[in-house]
Design an enzyme around this catalytic site. Sequence first.
Site, PDB file in Angstrom:
ATOM      1  N   ARG A 133       0.837  -1.201   0.000  1.00 17.18           N
ATOM      2  CA  ARG A 133       0.000   0.000   0.000  1.00 17.18           C
ATOM      3  C   ARG A 133       0.873   1.253   0.000  1.00 17.18           C
ATOM      4  O   ARG A 133       1.918   1.301   0.660  1.00 17.18           O
ATOM      5  CB  ARG A 133      -0.880  -0.018   1.249  1.00 17.18           C
ATOM      6  CG  ARG A 133      -1.869   1.135   1.377  1.00 17.18           C
ATOM      7  CD  ARG A 133      -2.918   1.092   0.328  1.00 17.18           C
ATOM      8  NE  ARG A 133      -4.101   1.885   0.710  1.00 17.18           N
ATOM      9  CZ  ARG A 133      -5.024   2.293  -0.144  1.00 17.18           C
ATOM     10  NH1 ARG A 133      -4.901   2.010  -1.429  1.00 17.18           N
ATOM     11  NH2 ARG A 133      -6.069   2.986   0.269  1.00 17.18           N
ATOM     12  N   THR A 135      -8.868   0.538  -9.935  1.00 12.89           N
ATOM     13  CA  THR A 135      -8.269  -0.689  -9.448  1.00 12.89           C
ATOM     14  C   THR A 135      -8.361  -1.830 -10.461  1.00 12.89           C
ATOM     15  O   THR A 135      -9.107  -1.787 -11.438  1.00 12.89           O
ATOM     16  CB  THR A 135      -8.913  -1.089  -8.100  1.00 12.89           C
ATOM     17  OG1 THR A 135      -8.961   0.054  -7.257  1.00 12.89           O
ATOM     18  CG2 THR A 135      -8.151  -2.182  -7.421  1.00 12.89           C
ATOM     19  N   THR A 153      -3.786  -1.086  -7.658  1.00 14.15           N
ATOM     20  CA  THR A 153      -4.551   0.117  -7.986  1.00 14.15           C
ATOM     21  C   THR A 153      -3.673   1.356  -8.071  1.00 14.15           C
ATOM     22  O   THR A 153      -2.581   1.390  -7.494  1.00 14.15           O
ATOM     23  CB  THR A 153      -5.636   0.359  -6.913  1.00 14.15           C
ATOM     24  OG1 THR A 153      -6.472   1.456  -7.313  1.00 14.15           O
ATOM     25  CG2 THR A 153      -5.025   0.668  -5.561  1.00 14.15           C
ATOM     26  N   GLU A 175      -3.683   7.861  -4.233  1.00 12.04           N
ATOM     27  CA  GLU A 175      -4.144   7.001  -3.146  1.00 12.04           C
ATOM     28  C   GLU A 175      -4.375   7.729  -1.833  1.00 12.04           C
ATOM     29  O   GLU A 175      -5.151   7.277  -0.981  1.00 12.04           O
ATOM     30  CB  GLU A 175      -3.128   5.883  -2.930  1.00 12.04           C
ATOM     31  CG  GLU A 175      -3.741   4.577  -2.507  1.00 12.04           C
ATOM     32  CD  GLU A 175      -4.636   4.000  -3.575  1.00 12.04           C
ATOM     33  OE1 GLU A 175      -5.843   3.846  -3.283  1.00 12.04           O
ATOM     34  OE2 GLU A 175      -4.165   3.709  -4.673  1.00 12.04           O
ATOM     35  N   ASP A 214      -7.721   8.355  -0.154  1.00 11.80           N
ATOM     36  CA  ASP A 214      -8.423   7.333   0.629  1.00 11.80           C
ATOM     37  C   ASP A 214      -8.380   7.631   2.129  1.00 11.80           C
ATOM     38  O   ASP A 214      -9.062   6.962   2.910  1.00 11.80           O
ATOM     39  CB  ASP A 214      -7.820   5.947   0.378  1.00 11.80           C
ATOM     40  CG  ASP A 214      -8.545   5.182  -0.707  1.00 11.80           C
ATOM     41  OD1 ASP A 214      -9.547   5.691  -1.226  1.00 11.80           O
ATOM     42  OD2 ASP A 214      -8.100   4.064  -1.053  1.00 11.80           O
ATOM     43  N   SER A 218      -7.886   0.843   2.945  1.00 11.54           N
ATOM     44  CA  SER A 218      -8.265   0.357   1.623  1.00 11.54           C
ATOM     45  C   SER A 218      -9.458  -0.574   1.727  1.00 11.54           C
ATOM     46  O   SER A 218      -9.713  -1.177   2.770  1.00 11.54           O
ATOM     47  CB  SER A 218      -7.092  -0.397   0.994  1.00 11.54           C
ATOM     48  OG  SER A 218      -7.477  -1.050  -0.192  1.00 11.54           O
ATOM     49  N   SER A 219     -10.190  -0.690   0.625  1.00 12.39           N
ATOM     50  CA  SER A 219     -11.266  -1.681   0.527  1.00 12.39           C
ATOM     51  C   SER A 219     -10.834  -2.929  -0.230  1.00 12.39           C
ATOM     52  O   SER A 219     -11.628  -3.863  -0.386  1.00 12.39           O
ATOM     53  CB  SER A 219     -12.480  -1.073  -0.195  1.00 12.39           C
ATOM     54  OG  SER A 219     -13.044  -0.023   0.551  1.00 12.39           O
ATOM     55  N   GLY A 234     -13.214  -1.668  -7.909  1.00 10.63           N
ATOM     56  CA  GLY A 234     -14.413  -0.837  -7.885  1.00 10.63           C
ATOM     57  C   GLY A 234     -14.614  -0.089  -6.597  1.00 10.63           C
ATOM     58  O   GLY A 234     -15.733  -0.012  -6.082  1.00 10.63           O
TER      59      GLY A 234
END
Length: 582
Positions: free
Chosen positions: A98, A384, A402, A421, A424, A448-449, A470
């Site tokens: 990440r 993503t 992503t 990013e 987020d 993050s998801s 998504g």
Amino acid sequence: MNRSLAALALLLLAPATAEARRPTAKTVTSLGMVSAADPRAAAAGAEILRKGGSATDAAIATMLALNVVEPQNSGIGGGSFMVHHDAATDRTTGLDGREAAPAAADPKWFYGADGKPLPIFTAIPGGRSVGVPGNLRMMALAHQRYGKLPWATLFGPAIRLARDGFAITPRLHNGLNNFGRHLDPWARAHFLGDDGKALPVGTILKNPEQAALFGAIAAKGPDAFYTGAVAQKIVAAVNGAAQNPSKMTLADLASYHSKERPPICGTYRVYKVCGMGPPSAGGIAVLMILKQLERFDMAALGKDSPVAWHLFAESERLAYADRDLYLGDPDYISVPVKGLLDPGYIAARSALISPERSMASVAPGTPPGAPPRTPAPNADIPGTSDLVAVDRRGNVAEVTTTIESYFGSGLSVGGVMLNNELTDFDFVPAKDGYLVANRVEGGKRPRSSMSPTIVYGPDGKVRIAIGAAGGSTIIAQVAKALVAVLDWKMSAQDAIGLGLLYAPKLDAVAEKGTQLDAMVPALQALGEHVQIAPLGLKANAIERVNGQWIGAADPRSEGVAVREDGQTTQIVRAGAAPRPPE
């Protein structure tokens, strides 16, 4: 429709509906296989498998090829999470690539000159949204642990694509039309015609800058990106951006490391489900959705039952509420992982779900060990890409990668788009006197998801590996597909193609053009506040059935699954004949 859902609606870029989404042929094999959102990227991974590469080698090659052919969604200018199954040791691990905030970032990072938080779409373009990219460091760590082929070999397919060119697809063309306004001068010159419009579908696009950069990284390793001339260009690009300049330093890039994170594992009925841990919220949230549904007989209700979908929506709401409050970077905050998955807490949350009526309100609970935190508004912007690779030895690599929004921050270096990013993070650092868990801090990784997931059957063998793209729908997409496969006994292909009822709040969205359209009146009778709208969904999976691998790819996307011998899964997409292998 709120801003997140409005962005999701824009992302229905490929003209497909869930009806008429059926595979014309299933790719079944004990050989290795790759499923990815673009056939050329999947073919790159399959090529590496043919050379004797591991699942991780194939995943890396696929990620690099996606950077070339799907630059709007992923690349080395962004980040990723990997969940890996080692067949030799039966060990599941999670790798965190990440992006991280620059050391200079502070809680008011996304505030304007007027002292107020920036609107999300004002914050995205330019330098301040760019996090220190993590993809290459994650790839290198994964390769060190699980790779078999030389590092440079993995770059071959992507370098060829960038050097020799590739055909622009409808999804890339539509992405440029809808999201190409904030591209920097290089990207505009590269992706747009002299008239300023997106290059036509089928145009052969070459990227010699990217080919050269990949060649340098192949020869010298990730340091060719994180130090030296390329790092200097990244710092200059983000700090000198015309909009929202950053304060990134060379030290921020040089000091970035990928990390191993404990996977989030739990049971759902007779299955073991393993996902990514914090700073991804995906593993916890997916498992919470499933566990809260476990007391209901979802199999008996079936996929055509409005009650089943209502129960799913209610469980989503509870999981998303806890996600928003408690999840963040575990290196900076205390994340109550055990408490959120505590059987007593799950039972208490599940007891809030009624088959007869929707909840009047939804709020986060108080799991054991919960710190005193209060959430603040945040919007995940869909983008993503996801991929799955398996090798003939039984190793599995599930990766979600992503650059966040379409084309990320709009900035580029060396033919590669840089992420946005950091949007987020929650922009507001405190609320009601409490610090927000996902506030901006220097060096911190945003929540993050992304939900790369591996599920094991009662025999202990991998049953399915799955992930999605998504934005915040990722969690719901993966949970929905797992209910469909594990409870409703659907194939992974049909489970991915099944329409989604997305309910992160009290309001819900039924995916337009799917089996859910006809259920809306019944859902409303159960108290669901539901509207019909398109959702920008994209998932990939590989499942094991009767000892054989079966590939699946989202019919909404241009994705396929490719076996290591080159055989490609065929998907019928609405309004089109099956596409031949590329």
